[in-house]
Design an enzyme around this catalytic site. Structure first.
Site, PDB file in Angstrom:
ATOM      1  N   LYS A 276      51.409  39.017  36.652  1.00 43.37           N
ATOM      2  CA  LYS A 276      51.414  40.041  35.600  1.00 43.37           C
ATOM      3  C   LYS A 276      52.513  41.059  35.875  1.00 43.37           C
ATOM      4  O   LYS A 276      52.894  41.271  37.033  1.00 43.37           O
ATOM      5  CB  LYS A 276      50.059  40.778  35.594  1.00 43.37           C
ATOM      6  CG  LYS A 276      48.890  39.967  35.078  1.00 43.37           C
ATOM      7  CD  LYS A 276      47.619  40.806  35.103  1.00 43.37           C
ATOM      8  CE  LYS A 276      46.414  40.014  34.618  1.00 43.37           C
ATOM      9  NZ  LYS A 276      46.504  39.598  33.213  1.00 43.37           N
ATOM     10  N   ARG A 350      38.475  31.667  32.750  1.00 43.75           N
ATOM     11  CA  ARG A 350      37.812  30.505  32.147  1.00 43.75           C
ATOM     12  C   ARG A 350      37.613  29.395  33.177  1.00 43.75           C
ATOM     13  O   ARG A 350      36.641  28.631  33.088  1.00 43.75           O
ATOM     14  CB  ARG A 350      38.633  30.022  30.940  1.00 43.75           C
ATOM     15  CG  ARG A 350      40.032  29.608  31.265  1.00 43.75           C
ATOM     16  CD  ARG A 350      40.944  29.562  30.037  1.00 43.75           C
ATOM     17  NE  ARG A 350      41.393  30.900  29.636  1.00 43.75           N
ATOM     18  CZ  ARG A 350      42.173  31.158  28.592  1.00 43.75           C
ATOM     19  NH1 ARG A 350      42.611  30.184  27.817  1.00 43.75           N
ATOM     20  NH2 ARG A 350      42.529  32.399  28.321  1.00 43.75           N
TER      21      ARG A 350
HETATM   22  N1  BES Z   1      41.773  39.440  32.958  1.00 38.63           N
HETATM   23  C1  BES Z   1      42.716  39.019  31.992  1.00 38.63           C
HETATM   24  C2  BES Z   1      42.382  39.509  30.586  1.00 38.63           C
HETATM   25  C3  BES Z   1      42.569  40.973  30.333  1.00 38.63           C
HETATM   26  C4  BES Z   1      43.805  41.457  29.947  1.00 38.63           C
HETATM   27  C5  BES Z   1      41.526  41.831  30.431  1.00 38.63           C
HETATM   28  C6  BES Z   1      43.973  42.801  29.683  1.00 38.63           C
HETATM   29  C7  BES Z   1      41.683  43.180  30.168  1.00 38.63           C
HETATM   30  C8  BES Z   1      42.915  43.667  29.793  1.00 38.63           C
HETATM   31  C9  BES Z   1      42.765  37.488  31.945  1.00 38.63           C
HETATM   32  O1  BES Z   1      42.534  36.852  33.137  1.00 38.63           O
HETATM   33  C10 BES Z   1      44.137  37.133  31.513  1.00 38.63           C
HETATM   34  O2  BES Z   1      45.043  37.390  32.238  1.00 38.63           O
HETATM   35  N2  BES Z   1      44.257  36.566  30.326  1.00 38.63           N
HETATM   36  C11 BES Z   1      45.521  36.197  29.795  1.00 38.63           C
HETATM   37  C12 BES Z   1      45.380  34.814  29.201  1.00 38.63           C
HETATM   38  C13 BES Z   1      46.684  34.191  28.862  1.00 38.63           C
HETATM   39  C14 BES Z   1      47.448  33.859  30.107  1.00 38.63           C
HETATM   40  C15 BES Z   1      46.405  32.953  28.055  1.00 38.63           C
HETATM   41  C16 BES Z   1      45.892  37.231  28.736  1.00 38.63           C
HETATM   42  O3  BES Z   1      45.012  37.713  28.035  1.00 38.63           O
HETATM   43  O4  BES Z   1      47.054  37.570  28.649  1.00 38.63           O
HETATM   44 MN    MN Z   2      44.300  36.635  34.306  1.00 39.74          MN
END
Ligand code: BES
Ligand code: MN
Ligand code: ZN
Length: 498
Positions: A276, A350
């Site tokens: 990230k 997931r």
């Molecule tokens: N934990 C994150 C989701 C999230 C993002 C929660 C911002 C709260 C605030 C999750 O694990 C994630 O990173 N999801 C990705 C999925 C993507 C890679 C398909 C996302 O939402 O960007």
């Molecule tokens: Mn994630």
């Protein structure tokens, strides 16, 4: 947590006195208001007139020491709106509004003589929930900045009845506080092993707690969860919590199919190799809020001795990039036997849920499964911070949860599922891939989870937008919300007990 007591009305000689006042009411003013009016030589009614106080919801008025040295040092009059419109949730919000107005006093008396026992107890719950603070790591806060409130006496006509209505709510507040504490903890303190240890504390309520370690999880074949965990120096854990409120200890009174609640517990989500961006990454300590909600829920249900059998299951991992981390392109095998091509290591929640759900389903044959997860940023784009995203394969369970959401203020909005979305996660080399592209990102995530659900009602709650508040709300101070604890406690209480 301030101590909440229910008492017969008596004018306090110090501290705060709170007078909730309804709009357009012909009813008697209540003995505390009358007593203050007398002790203040009419100052109260003069102030109400001068301030044009009508009792409109949210209106408030403060008088300092209106009855001299022998009376309360602060009097707060709070508008409740029309008495006939006052719901229990309205009483909770009133309690929440009262909290910051009395927190500089050590004691407060709230005049709730006109309220039902349920409303008075709800007021106590709202006040308690709003009083939450996570101050474990503040060492230099000035004494005068700290909240002082130690005891709240709620004055009612029938203290015993109000106390009876309060007891289960006190257990609920404990569950919400536990959940908020877990979510607030920094990720260097709260890693999977530590979080599993904190689940152990639920044994004091009579919950059976089983912790699966690395060896056991390898043996059981949790390839998806372990793939996420393999980049971290911290070992993963899976925790299975069992509350037997219907069948009795060890199921003596005969087996019933348990309800199952399952939580994503990523104690920190860096994204892994699909890392990230740095800005705001610290927020990802809250990526275990689904698990935090499940743990708080188990504490609440067991704390109030709910007459129901419930499984709480959480998958605890840390998602880190390292030389041992999983790569984009890896294929992992889940507990259920289905294989997954990991396209993006940041879609880790997931993967964790797939193994927990698969295991819980096989081991406990639950009546239904509800999972909670801070799963996608996309749900925040869709619904903001006002609703959790709800995905369901069963209309009845979805409607029950939507109703519980309305009753508690933990709102859920149902999102669609459908074959066209499911196709987005087809893989060329495995049974599925772990991302479906940007369009409908929360929906394809739900479809991924649904592929592990067999023949039973299931609801997935995406709480990415509701697990953390960036501003104060009536009964939720800024920070970890504990979202899901009150919602699912209500789901159980209204539909699955007795
Ligand atoms: N934990 C994150 C989701 C999230 C993002 C929660 C911002 C709260 C605030 C999750 O694990 C994630 O990173 N999801 C990705 C999925 C993507 C890679 C398909 C996302 O939402 O960007
Ligand atoms: Mn994630
Ligand atoms: Zn995550």
């Amino acid at each position: 947590m301030p101590d909440i007591a229910f008492v017969k009305p008596a004018l306090p000689r110090s501290g705060a006195l709170v007078l909730p006042v309804a709009e357009e009411t012909e009813a008697a003013p209540g003995s505390l208001r009358a007593a203050l009016e007398e002790a203040s030589g009419g100052a109260l009614s003069r102030a109400l007139v001068a301030a044009k106080f009508t009792g409109r919801k949210g209106q408030s008025l403060t008088l300092w020491a209106p009855a001299g040295p022998q009376g309360p040092s602060k009097v707060v009059v709070l508008g409740l709106g029309k008495a006939a419109d006052l719901t229990e949730s309205g009483a909770e919000n009133a309690g929440g509004a009262i909290c910051p107005m009395v927190s500089a006093e050590r004691e407060a008396v709230v005049a709730a003589e006109a309220m039902t026992p349920g409303q008075a107890a709800a007021l106590g719950l709202g006040l308690t929930l709003r009083s939450y603070r996570f101050d474990r790591y503040r060492t230099t806060e000035k004494e005068e900045d700290k909240p002082k409130l130690e005891r709240v006496a709620i004055a009612v006509a029938d203290p015993a009845a109000a106390k009876a209505a309060w007891v289960p709510r006190a257990a609920l507040a404990e569950g919400v506080f536990l959940s908020r504490d877990l979510v607030s903890e920094p990720p260097n303190v709260l890693y999977p092993e530590e979080m599993a240890e904190r689940c152990k504390a639920l044994e004091k309520y009579g919950v059976e707690v089983e912790i699966l370690g690395l060896k056991e999880m390898k043996k059981l074949g949790f390839g998806a969860l372990l793939g996420v965990a393999q980049g971290s120096a911290r070992e993963p854990r899976m925790v299975l919590m069992h509350w037997r409120g219907a069948s009795g200890p060890k199921g003596k009174k005969g087996a019933t199919k348990p309800l199952a609640f399952i939580g994503k517990g990523v104690t920190f989500d860096t994204g892994g190799i699909s890392i990230k961006p740095a800005g705001g990454m610290e927020d990802m300590k809250f990526d275990m809020a689904g698990a935090g909600a499940v743990i708080g829920l188990m504490a609440a249900l067991a704390g109030r001795k709910a007459k129901v059998d419930v499984i709480g299951a959480v998958g605890l991992v840390e998602n880190m990039p390292s030389g041992t981390a999983q790569r984009p392109g890896d294929v992992v095998k889940t507990y259920s036997g289905l294989t997954v091509e990991v396209i993006n290591t940041d879609a880790e929640g997931r993967l964790v849920l797939a193994d927990v759900i698969g295991y819980v389903q096989e081991k406990y044959d639950p009546r239904f499964m509800v999972d909670l997860a801070t799963l996608t940023g996309a749900i925040i784009i869709a619904l903001g911070h006002e609703h959790a995203g709800m995905f369901a394969n069963d209309d009845q369970l979805a409607e029950q949860i939507a109703a519980a959401g309305k009753a508690t203020g933990e709102a859920c909005w149902r999102m669609p599922l459908g074959d066209a979305y499911d196709k987005q996660i087809k893989s060329d080399i495995a049974d599925m891939k772990n991302v479906g592209g940007r369009p409908g990102g929360s929906i394809t995530a739900a479809h991924f989870i649904q592929r592990f659900v067999k023949d039973r009602p299931w609801v997935h709650l995406d709480i990415a937008g509701t697990a953390w508040a960036t501003k104060d709300h009536p009964i939720v101070p800024k920070g970890a919300t504990g979202f899901g604890v009150r919602l699912l406690d209500r789901l159980v209480a209204d539909n699955y007990e007795g």
